[in-house]
Design an enzyme around this catalytic site. Structure first.
Site, short mmCIF file in Angstrom:
data_model
loop_
_atom_site.label_atom_id
_atom_site.label_comp_id
_atom_site.label_asym_id
_atom_site.label_seq_id
_atom_site.Cartn_x
_atom_site.Cartn_y
_atom_site.Cartn_z
N TYR A 160 0.81 -1.22 0.00
CA TYR A 160 0.00 0.00 0.00
C TYR A 160 0.84 1.27 0.00
CZ TYR A 160 -4.88 -1.45 0.18
OH TYR A 160 -6.13 -1.91 -0.14
N LYS A 237 5.28 -14.83 5.69
CA LYS A 237 6.10 -15.68 4.83
C LYS A 237 7.55 -15.53 5.26
CE LYS A 237 6.35 -18.52 1.26
NZ LYS A 237 5.86 -19.90 1.38
N ASP A 338 1.05 -19.38 3.13
CA ASP A 338 0.45 -20.36 2.23
C ASP A 338 -0.22 -21.48 3.02
OD1 ASP A 338 3.08 -20.80 2.97
OD2 ASP A 338 3.59 -22.00 1.23
N ASP A 362 -5.02 -9.12 2.27
CA ASP A 362 -5.93 -8.88 1.15
C ASP A 362 -6.42 -10.21 0.59
OD1 ASP A 362 -7.37 -7.47 -0.71
OD2 ASP A 362 -5.66 -6.81 -1.89
#
Length: 475
Positions: A160, A237, A338, A362
């Site tokens: 962003y 991650k 993930d 998101d």
């Protein structure tokens, strides 16, 4: 004070103290009707809000609505490309809490994204997206009722910030050259990596400040939940990007175990404590062996670090968290991004609050919304320390505008979030009760009706759905 809007002459402003709202009995709340189907869903939602507040509090409380403008209807009022006029920004600053329908993404000029602009201008750093199933809602998932999570998505950093350079731009070429010839060779852990010369470049900043204020708000929310839902999961991650995503995890744990030490336990701490509870005479090494996978294959140094971790945990929190005391505290854990996408489908009931960076959040919030019925049933809030904006999470769907047929559930549930944020829980609970009953009774708009089994042949209009919700307040 304002150019083309006039605030109500009755009602009071909402103020903030220590990041929390102080709400009078007659607050003035700005609303943005929204573009496209906003013309239908906002009046329906407002009717539900007003009815619930009246049913819960009689004449003691009510909202004084203040219409302000953004999107296409703002251009009609203020002129071409005036998608987000200063009047609207000032009103939101002045009155603290606002609610909005869907807004058009400007084309041909003006602001890249009105939603992003509102978040950045007001420093609304926490995007909050609850995903909860209402019985009877069509879902592609076998057990959607098991999912009840709240996504806390950081709203100001990561992608962003929008720091990018286009492939072939001179600045981009200079940056690639500097990285390839100086920065990468100067950082041994990057080995012989090289960036291709025909690349675009983007930078994703993750700060300790931004991370910890998000996690702080997520932890405070967890304290308000029932004991069995008091869990905060840091999603990242960090196995690949250690200094951004991995740092998000580390800074999150640091915040939780310093500011909320008496109220929380980490997952690894719980393992150490439970091992000692099961066997009071367990050795430090055996405890470490149970906590650390592959302990016996570790180097001597790594084994010593694992043992030291066990000793530090027992020395620091055994008295306050041992002997089962940790089971009544907020559980703080972390999961790889993930992996969590899989686990909200295969083990959804194991999660409660998911704290994430911007991009991961998101994806994750939309994926979770799909499980419980889609964005039409997905509320959203953007919250800062001195302002909050609640919003429908779907688009404007202009082809349906003015037909009184679209599902107002997203903005209605966003209003539920707003009422809860204001401390008006009784009114919020009435709306959730009415909405759930209407769906269970198959009194729904066409988007839900066509996916139900058996299909509902005569769906309700948008306005009729609102009245069905109100009718079920008395059930």
């Amino acid at each position: 004070m304002y150019e083309r809007i006039t605030p109500p002459t009755t009602g009071e402003k909402i103020t903030f103290k220590d990041g929390e709202p102080i709400v009078p009995d007659m607050p003035i709340i700005p609303f943005i009707r929204g573009d496209g189907t906003g013309v239908d869903i906002w009046p329906a939602a407002q009717a539900v809000f007003d009815a619930a507040i009246a049913a819960a509090y009689g004449t003691q409380r009510r909202v004084v609505w203040f219409r302000v403008y953004a999107g296409d209807e703002a251009c009609e009022q203020y002129g071409q490309f005036q998608y987000l006029p200063e009047d609207t920004l000032q009103a939101i600053r002045d009155f603290g809490i606002a609610i909005k329908g869907p807004l058009t993404t400007p084309v041909g000029g003006g602001i890249r994204s009105l939603n992003v602009a509102l978040r950045q201008i007001n420093d609304l750093y926490a995007c909050v997206r609850p995903c909860k199933y209402y019985a009877g809602t069509p879902s592609p998932h076998k057990s959607p009722d098991k999912l009840d999570v709240i996504v806390y998505r950081e709203n100001t950093e990561d992608i962003y910030l929008g720091i990018e350079w286009k492939m072939g731009d001179p600045t981009c070429d200079r940056l690639i050259k500097l990285l390839n010839e100086d920065f990468i060779p100067g950082t041994p852990e990057h080995g012989k990596k090289q960036i291709r010369l025909d690349s675009g470049i983007g930078i994703k900043p993750i700060s300790k400040f931004g991370t910890q204020r998000l996690v702080r708000r997520a932890m405070k929310h967890a304290l308000r939940l029932p004991k069995d839902k008091q869990q905060v999961t840091l999603v990242h991650k960090g196995n690949i990007m250690k200094y951004t995503e991995g740092a998000f995890r580390d800074w999150g744990y640091e915040l939780a175990t310093s500011e909320f030490r008496d109220e929380c336990v980490t997952e690894r701490e719980s393992w150490v404590l439970s091992n000692k509870e099961a066997n009071p005479n367990i050795s430090t090494e055996d405890n470490a062996r149970k906590v650390e996978p592959g302990y016996d294959s570790l180097t001597t140094k790594k084994k010593a670090e694992a043992c030291q971790e066990v000793e530090d945990i027992l020395n620091s929190i055994w008295e306050t968290h041992g002997n089962g005391q940790w089971k009544d505290k907020i559980m703080v854990n972390d999961r790889i991004a993930d992996s969590i996408f899989q686990q909200i489908q295969t083990r959804p009931d194991e999660y409660s609050i998911l704290a994430t960076m911007n991009l991961n959040g998101d994806y994750l919030s939309d994926a979770a919304a799909a499980i419980v019925g889609g964005l039409g049933m997905g509320p959203g809030a953007n919250i800062g320390d001195t302002c909050a904006i609640f919003e429908a999470t779907h688009g404007t769907a202009p082809k349906h505008a003015g037909l009184d047929r679209i599902n107002p559930g997203s903005v209605i549930l966003s209003g539920v979030m707003m009422l809860e944020y204001m401390g008006w829980q009784e009114a919020a609970d009435l709306i959730k009760k009415g909405l759930g009953a209407a769906i269970s009774n198959r009194e729904v708009t066409y988007d839900l009706a066509r996916m139900m089994e058996p299909k509902v042949d005569t769906p309700l209009k948008c306005s009729e759905f609102a009245q069905a919700i109100i009718k079920h307040f008395d059930d």
